[in-house]
Motif scaffolding. Structure first.
Motif, mmCIF file in Angstrom:
data_model
loop_
_atom_site.group_PDB
_atom_site.id
_atom_site.type_symbol
_atom_site.label_atom_id
_atom_site.label_comp_id
_atom_site.label_asym_id
_atom_site.label_seq_id
_atom_site.Cartn_x
_atom_site.Cartn_y
_atom_site.Cartn_z
ATOM 1 N N ILE A 136 7.221 3.858 4.111
ATOM 2 C CA ILE A 136 8.643 3.545 3.956
ATOM 3 C C ILE A 136 8.794 2.513 2.843
ATOM 4 N N PRO A 137 8.801 2.966 1.592
ATOM 5 C CA PRO A 137 9.033 2.085 0.448
ATOM 6 C C PRO A 137 10.509 2.141 0.041
ATOM 7 N N ALA A 138 10.868 1.346 -0.962
ATOM 8 C CA ALA A 138 12.213 1.390 -1.532
ATOM 9 C C ALA A 138 12.316 2.556 -2.513
ATOM 10 N N PRO A 139 13.527 3.073 -2.759
ATOM 11 C CA PRO A 139 13.700 4.117 -3.778
ATOM 12 C C PRO A 139 13.135 3.716 -5.137
ATOM 13 N N LEU A 140 13.089 2.415 -5.382
ATOM 14 C CA LEU A 140 12.503 1.895 -6.613
ATOM 15 C C LEU A 140 11.079 2.406 -6.835
ATOM 16 N N SER A 141 10.381 2.707 -5.752
ATOM 17 C CA SER A 141 8.977 3.122 -5.833
ATOM 18 C C SER A 141 8.795 4.621 -6.041
ATOM 19 N N GLU A 191 2.081 5.510 15.483
ATOM 20 C CA GLU A 191 1.390 4.261 15.188
ATOM 21 C C GLU A 191 2.188 3.542 14.106
ATOM 22 N N LEU A 192 2.704 2.376 14.435
ATOM 23 C CA LEU A 192 3.519 1.615 13.499
ATOM 24 C C LEU A 192 2.674 0.527 12.848
ATOM 25 N N ILE A 193 2.571 0.573 11.531
ATOM 26 C CA ILE A 193 1.725 -0.346 10.770
ATOM 27 C C ILE A 193 2.622 -1.205 9.888
ATOM 28 N N GLU A 194 2.810 -2.448 10.255
ATOM 29 C CA GLU A 194 3.714 -3.337 9.530
ATOM 30 C C GLU A 194 3.030 -3.951 8.318
ATOM 31 N N VAL A 195 3.728 -3.959 7.186
ATOM 32 C CA VAL A 195 3.244 -4.639 5.985
ATOM 33 C C VAL A 195 4.383 -5.499 5.444
ATOM 34 N N PRO A 196 4.082 -6.594 4.747
ATOM 35 C CA PRO A 196 5.147 -7.422 4.176
ATOM 36 C C PRO A 196 6.050 -6.607 3.250
ATOM 37 N N VAL A 197 7.331 -6.948 3.260
ATOM 38 C CA VAL A 197 8.310 -6.229 2.443
ATOM 39 C C VAL A 197 7.855 -6.123 0.991
ATOM 40 N N THR A 198 7.324 -7.212 0.475
ATOM 41 C CA THR A 198 6.937 -7.249 -0.942
ATOM 42 C C THR A 198 5.664 -6.472 -1.236
ATOM 43 N N GLU A 199 4.996 -5.923 -0.218
ATOM 44 C CA GLU A 199 3.728 -5.210 -0.437
ATOM 45 C C GLU A 199 3.816 -3.708 -0.171
ATOM 46 N N ILE A 211 1.213 10.137 14.546
ATOM 47 C CA ILE A 211 1.817 9.978 13.228
ATOM 48 C C ILE A 211 1.774 8.495 12.864
ATOM 49 N N SER A 212 1.063 8.157 11.813
ATOM 50 C CA SER A 212 0.889 6.757 11.396
ATOM 51 C C SER A 212 1.919 6.416 10.321
ATOM 52 N N ILE A 213 2.648 5.326 10.558
ATOM 53 C CA ILE A 213 3.778 4.969 9.694
ATOM 54 C C ILE A 213 3.604 3.559 9.145
ATOM 55 N N MET A 214 3.577 3.434 7.828
ATOM 56 C CA MET A 214 3.595 2.131 7.181
ATOM 57 C C MET A 214 5.052 1.740 6.970
ATOM 58 N N TYR A 215 5.460 0.619 7.580
ATOM 59 C CA TYR A 215 6.869 0.233 7.486
ATOM 60 C C TYR A 215 7.007 -1.221 7.048
ATOM 61 N N PRO A 216 8.127 -1.572 6.397
ATOM 62 C CA PRO A 216 8.315 -2.936 5.897
ATOM 63 C C PRO A 216 8.622 -3.909 7.027
#
Length: 537
Positions: free
Chosen positions: A146-151, A118-126, A90-95
């Motif tokens: 894992i985005p914000a509810p705003l998205s 699989e944990l895939i880190e991306v900058p919070v702002t991206e 399970i591949s996860i994009m996380y802030p």
């Protein structure tokens, strides 16, 4: 009745029971009920076990999904899915910054279900940008984002976010009811868009106000109540001015005036005046008298704030000012309270405890509000937070959901939230009313009780399609006003013009419909004050 007739009747009844068990949305036939029904057909435990191994896949899934807790149901569901899963990881994009809430549990999940992570880190702002790129590319690279509810609005409209309601019916994450639930209104605007659930919530990011109760006492002053430093914004402005002591490097207020961060103060203050982002017809209200006056109030506070507030973000503000004893009060997320009460890890100088073990220098308060006909109305901004979103392009959507339910479950979230190297914060009722010793130690004193009370005042960001654009228009113009490059009137007129332009481009009718839906997720006192119940499309 012949043997063949009996066999046919038995088969029909068995398949009837199986179909009812599989269709959990319309039939409440639990695993226990199914066992009773099959026993009524004359089957023993061994025969039931053997037959269930031969049952249709959907029935085996429903059978596996039984369990006493959200975590157990998620584990059983994932185990049943593993053998036939097209993908075993399970591949996860996380802030960035939240890895501590996930990485310690990778091996545990694998041992329980077989699925690797699989944990895939991306900058919070991206996080929003990366998710929207996947909406176009449709690669299936991420099973979970894992985005914000705003998205959520943009992700839902783009098709990349999968509605979760059917999985929630099947596995019951206990977020909408029961002793472990997430309370309204965050339960709704934190997870839903147009009536469907697109995100599984994991981070309780409605604001509070931390303040120095020891400094208040030194001046012979006291808070309005145990959980209220003051009642109104006028009282807040006056008290901050009273506490300002620049000769001793002690500032009355530590509000954000830097780009991106500064808008949250305006959004919190203006909405308590019964003033939403848009009116009934989806016209921006930024340039109304209340919107402009709020900017002027915030500019006036800058006289009792350090110059760094124009450049600092929340991490610098926590570390360099409030936790170092250089300011009277600060608005922020639960992490502010946790950080400022951590003498060892954060090296906070205001983390002292009294003989009773309670914080002796700091106190927690609900945000101030505005009086309306004798009633105090608060609007506590819900800024950021995070949701587990399952990608519509994942080949293992149900397994991805099962992990999301497991890690956000009542027990697992109680374990993961206090971890170092993460920043998810309390949100379930059991976090507030039945915390573990470790959990309470991370949020000591009266914080959990105060945060639980404050959720009823939480208000959303502009959680509509084009949210980032609407907020950017507000942000850049507030920054110009705070820096003196525009008057408050000019700044808010330009904000309104740009927000209305965005609405026209995206389609006013569609945006109006979504806005009406979001307005009905506001706290009930604010809905009543604004008259949302009388709005018509």
């Amino acid at each position: 009745m012949s043997h063949s007739d009996k066999k046919e009747q038995f088969t029909k009844e068995l398949y009837r029971l199986w179909s009812m068990h599989a269709d959990r949305k319309n039939y409440k036939v639990s695993r226990r009920d199914l066992i009773k029904g099959m026993a009524g057909l004359g089957l023993g435990a061994g025969a039931i076990s053997m037959l269930m191994k031969q049952a249709p896949f959907s029935v085996r899934q429903a059978w596996a999904a039984e369990g006493a807790t959200p975590e157990e149901r998620a584990i059983n569901g994932a185990k049943a899915l593993f053998d036939s899963a097209e993908k075993k990881t399970i591949s996860i994009m996380y802030p960035s910054g939240s890895g501590g809430n996930l990485s310690p549990f990778v091996e545990e999940w694998k041992g329980l279900t077989g699925f690797d992570l699989e944990l895939i880190e991306v900058p919070v702002t991206e996080t929003h940008q990366k998710a929207m790129q996947e909406a176009v590319a449709k690669t299936g690279r991420y099973d979970i984002m894992i985005p914000a509810p705003l998205s959520l609005a943009d992700l839902a409209e783009s098709g990349v976010a999968r509605p979760l309601d059917d999985y929630m019916d099947k596995y019951d994450p206990e977020v909408y009811s029961g002793p472990n639930q997430l309370q309204f209104p965050v339960s709704d605007f934190g997870q839903k868009y147009k009536g469907k659930t697109y995100g599984l919530y994991c981070d309780g990011d409605w604001w509070h106000l931390s303040y120095r109760k020891d400094k208040l006492a030194e001046k012979g002053l006291a808070p309005k109540s145990k959980r209220e430093m003051v009642h109104t914004w006028t009282e807040y402005d006056e008290l901050c001015a009273t506490m300002h002591d620049p000769d001793n490097n002690f500032y009355g207020a530590l509000e954000y005036r830097s780009p991106f961060w500064n808008k949250f103060h305006w959004m919190t203050r203006v909405q308590s005046k019964g003033h939403f982002y848009f009116d009934e017809d989806m016209n921006s209200l930024a340039d109304t008298p209340q919107g402009i006056e709020t900017v002027k109030e915030l500019i006036a506070l800058q006289d009792i704030m350090p110059a760094e507030q124009f450049t600092y973000g929340f991490t610098e503000n926590y570390a360099q000012y409030y936790a170092q004893g250089r300011g009277f009060c600060e608005f922020g997320w639960p992490s502010l309270w946790r950080y400022s009460n951590d003498a060892a890890g954060s090296q906070s100088v205001i983390a002292a405890k009294g003989e009773d073990g309670e914080p002796s220098q700091t106190a927690v308060s609900k945000v101030p509000g505005t009086m309306h006909n004798g009633e105090l109305i608060r609007s506590c901004i819900h800024a950021f937070a995070w949701d587990f979103v399952v990608s519509n392009y994942s080949p293992i959507q149900e397994a991805a959901y099962c992990f999301s339910q497991w890690i956000t479950g009542p027990t697992m979230s109680m374990r993961s939230i206090p971890n170092e190297g993460g920043y998810f914060d309390p949100w379930r009722d059991n976090h507030f009313f039945a915390p573990s010793a470790e959990f309470f130690a991370s949020y000591p004193g009266d914080f959990l009780a105060t945060h639980a009370e404050a959720i009823v005042d939480a208000v959303p960001e502009i959680q509509l399609r084009g949210a980032a654009e609407y907020l950017n228009a507000l942000d850049i113009n507030l920054t110009a006003a705070y820096n003196g490059n525009k008057s408050p009137e000019e700044a808010m007129e330009d904000t309104a013009k740009e927000q209305n332009r965005i609405t026209r481009r995206l389609g006013k009718a569609e945006q109006k419909e979504s806005w009406h839906g979001l307005a009905k997720m506001y706290p009930e006192p604010l809905q009543k004050l604004v008259g949302v119940d009388k709005w018509v499309l």
